[in-house]
Each structure stands twice: as C-alpha cells, then as structure tokens.
Write a protein that holds these residues in place. Structure first.
Motif, PDB file in Angstrom:
ATOM      1  N   GLY A   1       0.883  -1.088   0.064  1.00  0.00           N
ATOM      2  CA  GLY A   1       0.024  -0.070  -0.109  1.00  0.00           C
ATOM      3  C   GLY A   1       0.794   1.364   0.171  1.00  0.00           C
TER       4      GLY A   1
ATOM      5  N   PRO B   1       2.458   4.251  -1.362  1.00  0.00           N
ATOM      6  CA  PRO B   1       2.422   4.882  -2.770  1.00  0.00           C
ATOM      7  C   PRO B   1       3.706   5.430  -3.599  1.00  0.00           C
TER       8      PRO B   1
ATOM      9  N   ASP C   1      -5.020   0.203   1.966  1.00  0.00           N
ATOM     10  CA  ASP C   1      -5.808   0.957   0.752  1.00  0.00           C
ATOM     11  C   ASP C   1      -6.089   2.266   0.769  1.00  0.00           C
TER      12      ASP C   1
ATOM     13  N   LEU D   1      -5.399  -1.027  -2.835  1.00  0.00           N
ATOM     14  CA  LEU D   1      -5.513   0.344  -3.309  1.00  0.00           C
ATOM     15  C   LEU D   1      -6.301   0.363  -4.555  1.00  0.00           C
TER      16      LEU D   1
ATOM     17  N   GLU E   1      -9.595   2.552  -5.360  1.00  0.00           N
ATOM     18  CA  GLU E   1      -9.519   3.556  -6.267  1.00  0.00           C
ATOM     19  C   GLU E   1     -10.028   3.378  -7.533  1.00  0.00           C
TER      20      GLU E   1
END
Lengths: 307, 112, 393, 191
Positions: A23, A25, A227, B89, B93
């Motif tokens: 997760g 980024p 997430d 993610l 998203e």
C-alpha cells in the motif's frame, strides 16, 4: 502531455519485486520517471524507505542507473554524477544527454539533507530533486521530522497525558526552495497522477536545478489502512493542507483549487496519528491547525494573483 | 553455507557491492505477502488504467487493444499475483467500484 | 623538460593534479590544504586543465560528489585537512566500500578541540581503518611523486581503492623547497588511462550502487576489500619501481636510512624524518650505530617487511605524531605487531611528539638517541610510552 | 655554521615579509642552489610581528625546523627593535640587514650589536619613490645581495627576479621592482 495511455506505452524505471510496505504509494512516482520523458536518466537516492526497499542485495528494482551513498547527501552525490555527465557531453558532443534525478524522503531532505540540497540548487546543477514527504522518519520507525505536522503522534513525539504529539508546525521546505531562485519548484501529490507526471516531466527536462515536493502518505506512519494512501493524499489536497502549486521562474500557479475547502479535521481524524486530537482537551490544536492552513492558503493564492 | 542458500562467494561478487543487472528485483516474489486477493473482472473494466498507475507493485499487466472506436490503446490483461501484495489500493481507487453498482475489482480473503 | 623549481608542498600537489587532469574535483577550503584548491581553480580558470570543479559547501558534500562522479566513470580528486577530513568520515568508508579510486591530498593538521591549525597526524591516523590506501611524504618532492603514482595504484584492476597522499601541514604544505616537476606529457603517459567500471552513465546497462547489504553478503564484500588492500602492496611496489625507472627517484614501502647495521633505530612518519637523518649522520660520524625506518605506506601496513628490516636492531623508538587516547600511538601498535614474532625481539618503546605543531628540534632528537642509548645499556626501558616536549614532564 | 646558509626575516603582517623570504629563495634557487623558505604561521593578522625563514645549500635540504642560529637577520620594520627575538641566536658574524633611514652605526647601537656587521637600507623611502606605497621587499632583496654577494650577486638576483616577477606581476611593476632591487643594492650603508 503524459496521459496514462501514453505513459503505458513506455518502460518503467522501477521494477516489481521491490520491498516497500503493502500500500505504499511511493512507486506511483518512481514507476513514472522514465514514462514521462525520452531522456535517459540516472537516479540517486538518500537513505530511506525507498532506498532500502528498492535495493536489498543482490536485488535492485532500478531499471535505470542508480546510486545511494548516505542519508544526508543525495543532492551532493548527484552533483558529482551531473558534473561527470557534463564532462561526457563536453568530450563527446553526440553523446545522448543524460538527466539526473535525486530522491529523498522528508528526513533526508527537510532535515539532515537540507544543506547539501540547498548548495546543489545554488550551484545550479542540472538536477531534479524529488522529495517524497510522508511527514516523519518512517524508515527507522516513525520519528518526528521537520515535516511532521502539528499534533501528529510519532515515536519521538508521542501523544501523552500532558503533551499531544508534535508541538511545532512543520517547516515549509517548498518555500525555502523558492527562495533559491531556481527555475522550477512544485508541490504534487501521489493521488493526482496527471498533475504529478507533468511536474516530473518539467523538472527532468528543464536545463537547471528543479525541486519537486510530493506528498506521499505512509501506511504505518499515518496509521491508515493499506488501501488508503491515495484517498488520504486527496483529502490533504482538498483541505488545502497540501496545495498543488508550481513556481515557474518565480511565477506562482495554484494547480488545484477545491470548490469548497474542506475542514482539516476531515483529513486529520481519518489518520491514527491524529486520533488523540478527538479528545476535547486538544480541540484547540485542531483550531490552531486550521488557522495555520487558512493563513498559508490565503498567502499562496495571493502570490498567484500578484503574478 | 553458500551451497545451501545458493549464495555467492566473495570472489564471485562484482566489485564494490554493485548490482550489475538493475531491475533484477523482478525475480523477487512479493505475492507471498498477500492475505487478501483482488480479482479483476474484465467484463466490468473500463480500462481507465487508474489501477495500473496506482498499483505500488506494478502488478497490473497490460496488453495491446483497441478502443470501441478502433483506436490503439493499452488494456488491462491480468493481475500478476507473483507480485500483488493485496494492499487493496486498486479496489478502493477503481472508479467502477466507486459507483457501487457492480465491481471491476473484487477483494476476497486468501484461503488458508 | 623536467623543471627544477622552488615551490610549496601545496603548490606541488596542485601541479600534480593539473598533470593528472581529473574529470571532476569537488572541494571545500580548509587550512592548511586550501591553497591546493585555490591553485587548481586558477589552472581551471586559465584553461590549463579541463576539469569540472565543484565548489561544494562542505567536505561531506565534497566526498559525496567525488563518489558520485567516480561511480559515473570519472577520475576524481580532492584535498582536505583535519576537521574537513573528519567531516568526510562517513563518506570515506562509503568511497572505499564502493571501491572508488578517489584520490585525496590530506594536508595533515591536528583535530579540535582545542582548535589548532598546525601539523599532526591525528586526522589521517583516525581514518586509518576507513579502507583507504595511505601514503606519506617526507618533503615536497615526495608528496608530488606520491600523487603522480597515486592514480596508477588506486585504479589498478587488482586494487580499485581510494588513496590518501598525506603531507605535513605548514611544514611541507607552506614551505617552498627545491624540487623537480616532471614534464606534463611524461607524467600523463606514466599515469595512463582511467578505466571505469559499471559507470552510472552507461544507461544501456543500468547498474545499482550502494544497495542494502545484510548479513548474507556484507562480510563477503568486506573480505573482497581486505584482499584488495593486500593486493595494493605489490602494486605499490610495482608502480614505485616503474616510477623509479621513469623519473629516477626510487621509493619502497618504507625507507631504510642507515639501517643495515643500526642497533638503535627510530621509526617515524613524514617530515620529521629529515631532522632524524640530519642527526643520524652526525651520530654516525661519532661512531654511533643509529638508523631510521621511515614509513611511507601506512595502509596497507607492511608488517613482514618491517620485521625483516629491523632484524638487526636492538632497540626501537617509535615516534607517533598523533595519539590514540587510552591506547598506544597508532604507529607504535603496528610496529609492535610487526615485531611480535621477531627472535630476538628488540626493545621497543613509544614517544608521541609534535601534537598541534609542537616543534621537535635537532637537539631534542639528539636527546632521544641519548635516551635509547641509556635504555640499551641498562637493558631496561623506563617508560614504554610518553610525550616529548611537553611542559610538566 | 654547517652546510646550511640560514636567513631569518622579521616584519609585520601585511608588509610582505613572507613573500620577501619566498622570493629571495626562488631567486637563489635560480642560481642552482637548493633552497627552502617558510614562515612561522600563527593566527596573527595585519600588523602582528611575523617571522620567515630561508635556507640555502649546495645539497638537498632535509630539515624543516625554524632558523635558530641565523647567518643573516633581515629586519623589515624597525619598530620591532627592542622586541623579542630579533638578535636571538645571532653569532659573532651574523649579518643584520635593516630597513631604516637611520645610519648603520646608530642602528647597530639600537640593536646592541658588537661584532656583527650591520647593513642599512632606506627600503621604505625607495618603495614610496617607486610605488607610492610601502612595499619594502624588493629593496630588501637588493640589500641582501649587497650584504651576501657569495649567496647571490646583484646580476643574478636581477635576472632571477625578472623571471619570478613576470609570473606574478604586471609588466610595469616588474620593471619597478627590478629598479627597487637595484636602488636597495645601491643605497646600502654599512657599519
């Protein structure tokens, strides 16, 4: 303009198989480095999460030449690489131009690396310095940095009975970099890949020093779910905690203005590191935080109007 | 020891700890970290590539395709579970998921 | 044509740098090494050398930029002293671990505190375990010669290690002395081409430098470094021999001065060797069997060779120009190690002198030899370790 | 004295004493001798007393220690007289070269010297005449050649100085400095 479809046609600078947290980024921008430009690039990293997780011997996630030497000196190390790239161009006019990119976290940039960064920018190397700002020394286990926001709990500024996390507001490194009168300074966020990719492209391709500050939420450090990084970064921009703007040869442009500015508590209270601020005794910290943001946002918008 | 782990002796290493084949991390499997699994549904996917650009693992594999109007484009082919760490993610998203009616990426628990 | 000139040690080093013509120099000024970079900047400004000079903001950044430029395939040099070298400390280890043949002129100066600008060896001796080859010089000529030999040693395929050329602050750096500067063309031919490996600018073959090395590989990389340091010894001998043939000045790992039949020997490093030779000649005229072993190469340390050279000595006085707090001086420790297996083993003792530039005059050296004579006659050493010329005894 | 010919300069920071010692050494070097020259370094700045040293020899110079028993003492500034160390280590025949308007006998008395030869030279006024400011070095070098012709002759000094100055000075200043050397040589008085 690097739209996603165009970027998708190009090879990435950063391979799979790195060992960043699930997760995290950060790869959103490292994967982009070669997808936004046709230049060959060399990357240098400061010690930090990205450096460690991308280069555990004998593996490297870097599809481009890459160097790490220490924590505080990514800009200085890349100054040497850039000088050598210039030597190569001088000796061989036909050699393909190589562009240099240095990357550090906020620890390696705002704090221990600021001297080397400042000097490299002042010397005018053809170098894009990217800071991925996650607001603490995450690599060593979440200690406060000069980029840690007011009130955030870290392992060295814990939320205790009498002290509620970090007692100081963060420093504004982007503004410090503007004061170097370099060609390009910008703030971007990992949640907006188009804006981000355009800024990386500009920073790499212009001839001279450039600085890009990217907000990059940290799953364990912000105490958010794996997430949530993109959403959390988006909220930071919607609340104007992290304005997206660029300063091009001294001229300010605010790249995104939220239709309705959301209260900072919308961002703060979705993160575990600010959870203690829900306690009514610390409510004044949220107010203080909000007025800091309002003041800084107004200042920024005023700069744009001046231009 | 070296035989057991397939590790190299000092004479076999490149000078100065340099890794001469940059990008070889691609050999390293991170899919073993996964406890939740995203399932990509081609039938619901609109090929916006947001999952691809956000995926920290670079686990979304692309292929050449065409838009409904017949223009060349890159399309999602599959998720590479050799790398996918299951952070979710992509699930969060995905704009199709966000609309809420049907899902282009589902999230399910890995079986024990 | 070679040129005989009266030039400072710093000036001589700057001339050597001009002749070596590195791709990149990154440096920050610090007394007493500053003049090297000032002179070199002058050469760059006059177009006498085609080097990218990066005037960094600190020595830490100087060494960092050197490492970057070296990993990008360049021949790279810098100069520093004392606190500047100390600020480089972290990066010294990185340069060595990355096997970058960076060359540094270390103009030896005492470390703070109290702050002092004069000569002692506390700076480079403190860096002795950083993985750098260290070569010391008695005078301007040797400093220049060592610098000319440095690229061939450091860049040798069996070595690939960074190298420090050490010279005494002020005593050598700021004194003009008659010396011979060799012809540019001949020097450049001697040095040869710089061979890079896995350059960062080779974008077609991307290499990664400075990876995280854990318990499964770190010690293997360190072993390779230790072997490279051992390889440096024969390479230094080979390059020195080639230098002797080319330029007529011969160098070994250390210099033996009237040592063959010497019973009383002083072991020392750098400029004090000149004073020692002067006194030794006088004492020899008086029939005294005295001699000098002057260290040239301190890293890698030539243990066995030194033991062989001292086999006829009866008493050895080791002069350290730096001190290891809570321990014996660094040179003394190495000489003890060298002689541990010697049979018979000479009497050994340590004297520390010259910290922060305190002078050691010819009369002091005569007293030193008097003392060793007394110890030898009495068969007993009064003090194994002591400071010379310090008030209060 | 042994195999080394040793010179000790006394001046003040900013008067060019260190440069004088170095230029003299370079000139002597040009005659084929081995030389060394070095100052006494401290934190002192403009105005503070400074010392500088020369050593000349027919063979390689090995020692680096300060000059303790000078063959020649060069005094660039007479306001230093009476202060510490000017006559320290001087032997019976140590030569003193002094930048002063006073006559040599008077200067000798001021320095409390007996057997030692004293050479005086009005280097400051020569300098004012030629440069309109106080840079006594070149005249002092000329006076040195007068006092110690066995070390360097005026002709050799002029020839070498021309080469040395050409590296560091503009053409008109080279000529003026050579003139200063000659005046220094000519205007020496002895006692």
């Amino acid at each position: 303009m690097p739209k996603l479809q165009e970027m998708a046609k190009k090879k990435t600078a950063f391979s799979s198989g790195h060992r960043l947290c699930a997760g995290c980024p950060v790869p959103i921008f490292t994967k982009m480095l070669t997808r936004v430009t046709d230049y060959d690039i060399v990357v240098g990293s400061a010690t930090g999460c990205l450096e460690v997780a991308s280069s555990i011997f004998p593996y490297s996630a870097w599809n481009v030449p890459w160097i790490h030497t220490a924590f505080e000196n990514a800009a200085a190390t890349m100054s040497g690489v850039e000088a050598m790239a210039r030597v190569r161009s001088k000796r061989n006019g036909n050699a393909k131009k190589i562009k240099c990119v240095a990357i550090g976290g906020d620890g390696g940039t705002y704090d221990i690396g600021i001297q080397a960064l400042s000097a490299a920018m002042e010397r005018g190397h053809d170098l894009l310095y990217i800071c991925y700002d996650n607001g603490a020394y995450m690599n060593t286990g979440i200690q406060r940095s000069g980029a840690t926001p007011l009130g955030a709990a870290t392992t060295t500024t814990p939320a205790g009975q009498v002290i509620a996390g970090k007692q100081q507001q963060r420093k504004d490194l982007s503004k410090i970099m503007v004061a170097h009168h370099i060609d390009y300074v910008a703030q971007a966020s990992i949640h907006d890949p188009i804006d981000l990719s355009e800024k990386i492209k500009k920073g790499i391709e212009l001839d001279g020093p450039a600085f890009l500050n990217i907000l990059s939420p940290c799953v364990p450090g912000w105490r958010i779910n794996p997430d949530m990084a993109v959403e959390s970064a988006s909220l930071a921009v919607e609340t104007c905690f992290w304005p997206l703007y660029e300063v091009d040869s001294g001229d300010y442009t605010v790249n995104y203005k939220p239709g309705k500015k959301r209260p900072v508590s919308d961002w703060l209270l979705t993160q575990g590191r600010f959870r203690h601020l829900k306690d009514p005794q610390w409510a004044h910290l949220i107010d203080e935080f909000q007025s800091l943001i309002d003041e800084q946002w107004d200042w920024l918008v005023a700069q744009e109007k001046k231009a | 020891m070296s035989e057991k782990y397939g590790l190299k002796n000092w004479q076999e290493l490149a000078l100065g700890g340099v890794i001469t084949d940059g990008g070889n991390a691609a050999d390293y499997e991170t899919g073993t970290w996964r406890t939740w699994r995203p399932l990509w549904r081609q039938e619901s996917c609109i090929n916006c590539l947001r999952c691809w650009v956000f995926c920290p693992e670079g686990a979304f594999v692309l292929k050449d395709g065409k838009t409904p109007a017949g223009k060349d484009r890159k399309e999602i082919k599959q998720i590479d579970y050799y790398y996918c760490r299951g952070c979710g993610l992509c699930v969060r998203e995905c704009p199709v998921n966000k609309k809420g009616k049907k899902k282009a990426i589902e999230f399910v628990r890995e079986e024990t | 044509m070679p040129e005989t000139r009266a030039i400072t040690g710093n000036g001589a080093i700057a001339e050597a740098m001009r002749q070596i013509a590195p791709d990149v120099v990154a440096a920050f000024p610090i007394t007493p090494s500053t003049q090297i970079i000032e002179d070199f900047a002058g050469f760059v400004a006059d177009g006498k050398v085609d080097t990218e000079l990066i005037t960094v903001e600190s020595e830490h950044s100087a060494m960092s930029a050197c490492i970057g430029a070296s990993a990008a395939g360049g021949r790279v040099m810098t100069a520093t002293s004392a606190n500047g070298l100390a600020l480089m400390w972290e990066m010294l280890y990185v340069a060595a671990g990355m096997r970058q043949p960076i060359l540094v002129a270390v103009v030896n100066r005492a470390l703070s505190a109290p702050i002092n600008i004069h000569c002692d060896h506390g700076d480079s001796m403190g860096a002795r375990d950083a993985g750098w080859i260290q070569i010391y010089a008695e005078n301007n000529q040797q400093a220049y010669d060592n610098m000319i030999m440095a690229p061939a040693i450091a860049g040798h395929a069996d070595v690939r290690l960074p190298l420090m050329v050490c010279l005494d602050g002020f005593i050598i750096s700021h004194s003009i002395e008659t010396m011979q500067l060799e012809e540019d063309r001949q020097v450049q031919a001697f040095i040869g081409e710089h061979k890079a490996f896995h350059s960062l600018l080779d974008t077609a073959n991307p290499s990664s430098w400075g990876a995280l090395d854990l318990h499964d590989y770190y010690i293997e990389h360190k072993k390779a470094q230790q072997v490279a340091m051992a390889n440096a010894k024969p390479v230094i001998e080979e390059v020195s021999e080639r230098f002797g043939k080319e330029f007529g000045r011969r160098y070994e790992l250390f210099e033996s001065y009237r040592l063959d039949d010497a019973e009383r020997v002083v072991v020392a490093i750098n400029s004090v060797a000149g004073e020692l030779k002067e006194v030794i000649d006088e004492l020899r005229d008086e029939g005294e069997k005295v001699g000098l072993l002057k260290i040239r190469v301190f890293r890698p340390f030539p243990y066995a060779e030194i033991a062989a050279a001292l086999k006829n000595s009866k008493i050895v006085t080791v002069l350290d120009r730096s001190t290891s707090m809570g321990a014996y001086g660094p040179l003394f420790v190495e000489i003890c190690s060298s002689l541990y297996d010697a049979n018979p083993r000479p009497m050994l003792y340590s004297r520390t002198f010259g910290l922060g530039g305190r002078e050691l005059l010819l009369d002091d050296i005569r007293d030193l030899f008097e003392e060793s004579k007394r110890y030898l006659n009495e068969g007993k050493i009064e003090k194994t370790s002591d400071f010379l010329n310090v008030r209060g005894g | 004295m042994s195999k080394y010919f040793e010179v000790r300069w006394h001046g003040r920071g900013g008067q060019g004493t260190v440069t004088g010692a170095k230029s003299l050494a370079e000139a002597v070097q040009g005659t084929g001798k081995c030389v060394s020259a070095f100052p006494d370094y401290g934190p002192e700045r403009r105005g503070a007393p400074v010392r500088a040293f020369d050593r000349f020899s027919d063979s390689r110079i090995r020692i680096h220690t300060p000059v303790l028993s000078p063959d020649v003492v060069m005094i660039v500034d007479t306001t230093l007289i009476g202060g510490k160390g000017l006559v320290e280590g001087a032997g019976e025949s140590t030569i003193f070269v002094v930048n002063t308007e006073r006559n040599a006998a008077e200067t000798k008395e001021l320095l409390s010297l007996t057997t030692q030869p004293v050479y005086t030279v009005p280097a400051n006024s020569i300098s004012y005449r030629l440069f309109k400011r106080e840079i006594p070095n070149s005249a002092m070098m000329g006076a040195f050649a007068r006092a110690c012709p066995e070390v360097i002759s005026l002709e050799a000094l002029v020839a070498e100085a021309e080469k040395i100055f050409a590296h560091i000075l503009a053409a008109d200043l080279v000529g003026k400095n050579i003139e200063a050397i000659k005046c220094g040589y000519d205007e020496v008085q002895t006692a």
